[in-house]
Design an enzyme around this catalytic site. Structure first.
Site, PDB file in Angstrom:
ATOM      1  N   SER A  16     -77.388  23.492 -30.059  1.00 17.96           N
ATOM      2  CA  SER A  16     -76.803  23.775 -29.358  1.00 17.96           C
ATOM      3  C   SER A  16     -76.397  25.235 -28.261  1.00 17.96           C
ATOM      4  CB  SER A  16     -75.226  23.176 -29.139  1.00 17.96           C
ATOM      5  OG  SER A  16     -74.810  22.333 -29.382  1.00 17.96           O
ATOM      6  N   GLU A  36     -88.336  24.516 -34.469  1.00 18.46           N
ATOM      7  CA  GLU A  36     -87.467  23.282 -34.618  1.00 18.46           C
ATOM      8  C   GLU A  36     -88.259  21.912 -35.060  1.00 18.46           C
ATOM      9  OE1 GLU A  36     -84.724  20.587 -35.760  1.00 18.46           O
ATOM     10  OE2 GLU A  36     -83.922  22.434 -34.129  1.00 18.46           O
ATOM     11  N   CYS A  44     -74.813  18.474 -32.788  1.00 20.53           N
ATOM     12  CA  CYS A  44     -74.255  17.673 -31.576  1.00 20.53           C
ATOM     13  C   CYS A  44     -75.034  16.270 -30.923  1.00 20.53           C
ATOM     14  CB  CYS A  44     -73.076  19.051 -30.492  1.00 20.53           C
ATOM     15  SG  CYS A  44     -72.703  18.318 -29.608  1.00 20.53           S
ATOM     16  N   CYS A  49     -71.171  14.802 -32.757  1.00 23.60           N
ATOM     17  CA  CYS A  49     -70.439  14.426 -31.191  1.00 23.60           C
ATOM     18  C   CYS A  49     -70.996  13.907 -30.137  1.00 23.60           C
ATOM     19  CB  CYS A  49     -69.720  15.404 -30.820  1.00 23.60           C
ATOM     20  SG  CYS A  49     -71.182  16.808 -30.129  1.00 23.60           S
ATOM     21  N   LYS A  52     -71.671  10.075 -31.429  1.00 25.99           N
ATOM     22  CA  LYS A  52     -70.028   9.577 -32.118  1.00 25.99           C
ATOM     23  C   LYS A  52     -68.956   9.246 -30.873  1.00 25.99           C
ATOM     24  CE  LYS A  52     -67.365  12.674 -33.701  1.00 25.99           C
ATOM     25  NZ  LYS A  52     -67.332  13.952 -34.593  1.00 25.99           N
ATOM     26  N   TYR A 100     -82.752  18.631 -22.898  1.00 24.80           N
ATOM     27  CA  TYR A 100     -82.892  20.058 -24.068  1.00 24.80           C
ATOM     28  C   TYR A 100     -84.448  20.884 -24.024  1.00 24.80           C
ATOM     29  CZ  TYR A 100     -78.450  19.985 -25.267  1.00 24.80           C
ATOM     30  OH  TYR A 100     -76.367  20.575 -25.204  1.00 24.80           O
ATOM     31  N   TYR A 179     -61.970  15.665 -40.103  1.00 26.37           N
ATOM     32  CA  TYR A 179     -62.170  14.816 -38.419  1.00 26.37           C
ATOM     33  C   TYR A 179     -63.436  14.067 -37.862  1.00 26.37           C
ATOM     34  CZ  TYR A 179     -66.096  17.741 -36.773  1.00 26.37           C
ATOM     35  OH  TYR A 179     -67.360  18.730 -37.026  1.00 26.37           O
ATOM     36  N   GLU A 183     -62.304  10.179 -37.830  1.00 28.01           N
ATOM     37  CA  GLU A 183     -62.839   9.748 -36.653  1.00 28.01           C
ATOM     38  C   GLU A 183     -63.564   7.903 -36.715  1.00 28.01           C
ATOM     39  OE1 GLU A 183     -63.107  13.678 -34.055  1.00 28.01           O
ATOM     40  OE2 GLU A 183     -65.375  12.811 -35.119  1.00 28.01           O
ATOM     41  N   ARG A 200     -59.499  13.681 -51.429  1.00 25.03           N
ATOM     42  CA  ARG A 200     -59.263  14.048 -52.861  1.00 25.03           C
ATOM     43  C   ARG A 200     -57.994  15.134 -52.942  1.00 25.03           C
ATOM     44  NH1 ARG A 200     -63.318  19.523 -52.708  1.00 25.03           N
ATOM     45  NH2 ARG A 200     -62.129  19.954 -50.844  1.00 25.03           N
ATOM     46  N   GLY A 264     -67.134  17.258 -46.042  1.00 26.22           N
ATOM     47  CA  GLY A 264     -67.594  18.457 -45.205  1.00 26.22           C
ATOM     48  C   GLY A 264     -68.691  18.882 -44.726  1.00 26.22           C
ATOM     49  N   ALA A 343     -60.759  18.926 -30.653  1.00 24.65           N
ATOM     50  CA  ALA A 343     -59.966  17.962 -30.583  1.00 24.65           C
ATOM     51  C   ALA A 343     -60.392  16.857 -31.316  1.00 24.65           C
ATOM     52  CB  ALA A 343     -60.389  17.067 -29.042  1.00 24.65           C
ATOM     53  N   HIS A 438     -46.963  12.002 -11.064  1.00 26.82           N
ATOM     54  CA  HIS A 438     -45.820  11.236 -11.697  1.00 26.82           C
ATOM     55  C   HIS A 438     -47.064   9.971 -10.845  1.00 26.82           C
ATOM     56  CE1 HIS A 438     -42.915   9.066 -12.695  1.00 26.82           C
ATOM     57  NE2 HIS A 438     -42.374   8.312 -12.370  1.00 26.82           N
ATOM     58  N   GLU A 443     -47.775  14.690 -17.633  1.00 25.97           N
ATOM     59  CA  GLU A 443     -46.565  15.307 -16.439  1.00 25.97           C
ATOM     60  C   GLU A 443     -45.345  15.741 -17.762  1.00 25.97           C
ATOM     61  OE1 GLU A 443     -43.824  12.857 -14.839  1.00 25.97           O
ATOM     62  OE2 GLU A 443     -45.085  11.388 -15.315  1.00 25.97           O
TER      63      GLU A 443
END
Length: 449
Positions: A16, A36, A44, A49, A52, A100, A179, A183, A200, A264, A343, A438, A443
């Site tokens: 990215s 690359e 990602c 992400c 996932k 990409y 996360y 997830e 741990r 990690g 998030a 509403h 709200e």
């Protein structure tokens, strides 16, 4: 620009951050190349992400199809076909990889589908043996999952491999409390696996507000996920039938079909030639940079997870943009890390921006905290007891909203807009003066008392 060198910019890594930096630099008139060795798009898009989140969408149907009956829909013959979802997700990953690549092509960026190593001053050597030179070098190689070392650790997999499983395991052990661990715990649980999450420490999601962490733990336990805290791996044995027996501290051994490491991520710095170039690194191998993403070597820069600043895709994109604007656009630009929203696409999801209550009390002293603990209309009709929790942290001296933290359906979608408000420094009075939409869950954030 490129007269003395083959390229004005040579980017190592087409994730990215690298793609954004290369594209923008080319738009500023630079002659750019990217190396690359795997697929354009990075963690990602290819193995993180994006795929996932597609699995998260798929997992939600497990409860939605049950809830549908309470809304008048009878759904017969419900069958989950993992290979079908897996292959559709991979097809979309291939599509994104193509987009990409097309973006770089459209901007005239040269793509080398191979590894590049820094071998001299302004010099890089490709895996094919070709040597190229560049006025500037940008390192954007990202990070990879950390695999703990202990007897039998080779029997586990990481998030890189999880998207290619032949079948959904009956029992899965997930190691980690961040996360990624939470997830995938939600995903596998909704797909029908018996999930055990071992960590741990005695905490989940370090860095998130304590109230949200506690709520996620409570809901996850209700959904049937098992937790083993303060547990360290001792060894993993492969036993009859291909199962794995996991030995850990403080608990009896458990037998599972799959062990997933979510312990990690570490920067991808090996084999880049950093020592040759004299680039300084931190304790975890991360590349050290200044606020303009420049290393201690004037012509070498680094962005994204390889710098281990904030490991989030949108942050890497911002860093890539800022680098290109600074070096090739003539506009010195830095990234503000003080109010980055994030998030966790757990089940239910968490979203957060700004200071937690604990951080606010430590830095501001006097704060006001407003909370809404409620059951959504959808859950009421569906007969589910799962409750959402919204929390607002306010600087008592100025009335400025300094943090918003949420757990519940669509929390990340809701928070994106409110993150603008927090970033802009709006006050609690500004929220109170805003008319609610509403009936919505969102709200609640303008009705907090």
């Amino acid at each position: 620009m490129a007269d003395t060198y083959d390229f004005d910019l040579f980017t190592i890594g087409a994730g990215s951050g690298g793609v954004r930096a290369s594209r923008v630099a080319a738009a500023h008139g630079a002659k750019v190349a990217v190396a690359e060795e795997y697929r354009v798009g990075g963690t990602c898009v290819i193995r993180g992400c994006v795929p996932k989140k597609m699995l998260v969408y798929g997992a939600h149907f497990a409860e939605d199809l049950v809830d549908a009956q309470r809304f008048g829909w009878d759904v017969e013959g419900k069958i989950f076909d993992w290979p079908r979802l897996r292959d559709i997700v991979q097809d979309d990953v291939t599509r994104l990889n193509g987009l990409y690549t097309q973006t770089l092509d459209n901007h005239g960026v040269t793509i080398f589908n191979e590894r590049a190593t820094i071998t001299g001053l302004h010099e890089l050597t490709l895996a094919s043996g070709e040597v190229v030179t560049a006025k500037y070098i940008l390192i954007a190689t990202g990070a990879r999952p950390h695999v703990p070392e202990f007897p039998g650790s080779e029997h586990g997999i990481t998030s890189n491999e999880v998207f290619h499983l032949e079948a959904i395991p009956e029992k899965v052990l997930i190691a980690g409390g961040g996360y990624i661990a939470n997830e995938f715990a939600g995903i596998f649980n909704e797909f029908g696996s018996k999930v055990c999450l071992m960590n741990r420490s005695d905490q989940l999601l370090r860095g998130y507000d304590e109230a949200l962490r506690d709520r996620l733990l409570q809901i996850s336990l209700t959904k049937g996920i098992d937790f083993r805290f303060n547990a360290l791996f001792e060894k993993i044995e492969q036993i009859e039938g291909g199962k794995l027996r996991v030995h850990m501290t403080n608990y009896e051994p458990c037998e599972v079909d799959l062990v997933l490491y979510a312990t990690g991520r570490v920067p991808n710095v090996e084999g880049l030639g950093l020592e040759t170039a004299g680039v300084e690194q931190g304790a975890r191998g991360e590349i050290l940079v200044d606020r303009f993403s420049k290393t201690n070597v004037d012509h070498i820069y680094a962005v994204g997870d390889v710098t281990d600043r904030v490991q989030l895709t949108p942050v890497a994109i911002r860093e890539g943009q800022a680098f290109a604007d600074t070096v090739f656009g003539g506009t010195p630009t830095t990234v503000d890390y003080s109010c980055v929203p994030s998030a966790v696409f757990s089940h239910p999801p968490i979203a957060s921006v700004g200071l937690t209550e604990g951080e606010a009390r430590n830095t501001l002293g006097s704060v006001k905290v407003y909370q809404s603990d409620f059951r959504s209309m959808k859950n009421v009709v569906a007969g589910r007891n799962e409750r959402s929790l919204y929390k607002m942290v306010v600087d008592a001296a100025t009335d400025r909203v300094v943090g918003i933290h949420m757990i519940g359906q669509d929390a990340p979608e809701i928070l994106q807009g409110f993150a603008v408000a927090v970033r802009a420094g709006l006050t609690k009075a500004d929220f109170d003066a805003t008319v609610a939409i509403h009936p919505t869950m969102a709200e609640e954030l303008v009705l907090l008392k």
